[in-house]
Write an enzyme that holds these catalytic residues in place. Structure first.
Site, PDB file in Angstrom:
ATOM      1  N   SER A 183      57.480  29.314  69.160  1.00  0.00           N
ATOM      2  CA  SER A 183      56.973  29.905  69.927  1.00  0.00           C
ATOM      3  C   SER A 183      55.580  29.527  70.830  1.00  0.00           C
ATOM      4  O   SER A 183      54.893  30.182  70.990  1.00  0.00           O
ATOM      5  CB  SER A 183      56.209  31.281  68.901  1.00  0.00           C
ATOM      6  OG  SER A 183      57.298  31.853  68.092  1.00  0.00           O
ATOM      7  N   ARG A 184      55.771  28.085  70.949  1.00  0.00           N
ATOM      8  CA  ARG A 184      54.782  27.398  71.764  1.00  0.00           C
ATOM      9  C   ARG A 184      53.016  27.054  71.197  1.00  0.00           C
ATOM     10  O   ARG A 184      52.677  26.724  72.106  1.00  0.00           O
ATOM     11  CB  ARG A 184      55.006  28.245  72.977  1.00  0.00           C
ATOM     12  CG  ARG A 184      56.374  27.923  74.135  1.00  0.00           C
ATOM     13  CD  ARG A 184      56.524  26.154  74.141  1.00  0.00           C
ATOM     14  NE  ARG A 184      57.421  25.933  74.977  1.00  0.00           N
ATOM     15  CZ  ARG A 184      58.679  26.022  74.766  1.00  0.00           C
ATOM     16  NH1 ARG A 184      58.865  26.158  73.244  1.00  0.00           N
ATOM     17  NH2 ARG A 184      60.384  25.962  75.314  1.00  0.00           N
ATOM     18  N   LEU A 185      53.414  27.456  70.062  1.00  0.00           N
ATOM     19  CA  LEU A 185      52.380  27.557  68.762  1.00  0.00           C
ATOM     20  C   LEU A 185      52.449  26.053  68.042  1.00  0.00           C
ATOM     21  O   LEU A 185      52.182  26.271  67.038  1.00  0.00           O
ATOM     22  CB  LEU A 185      51.960  29.239  68.299  1.00  0.00           C
ATOM     23  CG  LEU A 185      52.332  30.306  68.805  1.00  0.00           C
ATOM     24  CD1 LEU A 185      52.199  31.286  67.790  1.00  0.00           C
ATOM     25  CD2 LEU A 185      50.851  30.413  69.194  1.00  0.00           C
TER      26      LEU A 185
END
Length: 205
Positions: A183-185
Site C-alpha cells: 500500500s506504499r506504506l
C-alpha cells in the site's frame, strides 16, 4: 507499471542502533540473495555550475570511517568534488525491495591506500587507468585501444598508479534505510549524526 512490495519490513525493534552494522547486515543479505553487483552504488555530486550529476561506481570498502571507491580524479565527479567535497550515495537492491541512501563530506584516501588497491587490480584495469582520459571527449574507441597499447609497451606487467587516479572516502553524516511495503506504506529509518552519536528516526514514506 506498478508493483506491490511485500518481501520484508524494517521495524525499530529489529533495526540496529548503529547504521554501519545495519548496512553490513543488509549488504550481507544482498550477497546471500545473489543480487547482481550488490556493491554498485549511484554517486551524486554537484559541479561549480550548481548542476547535479550522477554515475554508478563500485564501493570497495566500508566501515565506521566511511565508504571508499576509486576513480580518475580528473573525471567530472573528481572535478565536482574538488569544488564541492560532498556527495550522496544510493544502493538499490531491487530483488530485496531495499534502498540505502548515504550523505556526507568526501575526501581523498591516502596515496598509500590508493597504491595498495591499485596494485590488487587486474593488469587490464591498471592499464585502463592510463588509457582513459575519463569524461573527456575522444575521437573514437580506437583512441582508448591505442592508449592502452602504449601504456602496455611503456610499463609492461607492472604499471604504476597514475597520480590522477585514486580513492575517495565519504564519511557519513546521514544514512537512510528504505524497505518497500504494501500500500506504499514503506518503512524509512533515518540515522543522523548529532554531536558524535547516531539519532534514529522514522520518516513518512
Amino acid at each position: 507499471m506498478r508493483k506491490s512490495y511485500e518481501s520484508g519490513e524494517l521495524d525499530e525493534s529489529v533495526a540496529g542502533e548503529d547504521p554501519v552494522r545495519q548496512f553490513q547486515e543488509w549488504f550481507d543479505r544482498a550477497l546471500a540473495a545473489g543480487v547482481p553487483e550488490p556493491n554498485a552504488m549511484t554517486v551524486a555530486t554537484v559541479g561549480a555550475d550548481g548542476r547535479p550529476s550522477t554515475r554508478v561506481v563500485l564501493v570497495k570498502s566500508f566501515g565506521p570511517d566511511g565508504l571508499v571507491w576509486y576513480t580518475n580524479y580528473r573525471s567530472r565527479k573528481g572535478r565536482d568534488l574538488e569544488v564541492h567535497p560532498f556527495a550522496a550515495l544510493q544502493f538499490h537492491w531491487v530483488q530485496l525491495e531495499r534502498v540505502v541512501r548515504i550523505e556526507g563530506p568526501v575526501e581523498k584516501v591516502s596515496a598509500a591506500e590508493s597504491d595498495e588497491y591499485f596494485g590488487m587490480r587486474p593488469l587490464d584495469s591498471r592499464l585502463g587507468a592510463w588509457a582513459s582520459p575519463q569524461s573527456e571527449v575522444i575521437p573514437g574507441r580506437a583512441t582508448l585501444v591505442s592508449n592502452a597499447a602504449k601504456a602496455s609497451a611503456r610499463f609492461g606487467l607492472n604499471p604504476p598508479r597514475p597520480e590522477w587516479w585514486g580513492g575517495y572516502r565519504l564519511r557519513p553524516e546521514m544514512w537512510e534505510f528504505w524497505q518497500g511495503r504494501r500500500s506504499r506504506l514503506h518503512d524509512r529509518l533515518r540515522y543522523r549524526l548529532v554531536d558524535g552519536r547516531w539519532v534514529r528516526e522514522r520518516l513518512a514514506p
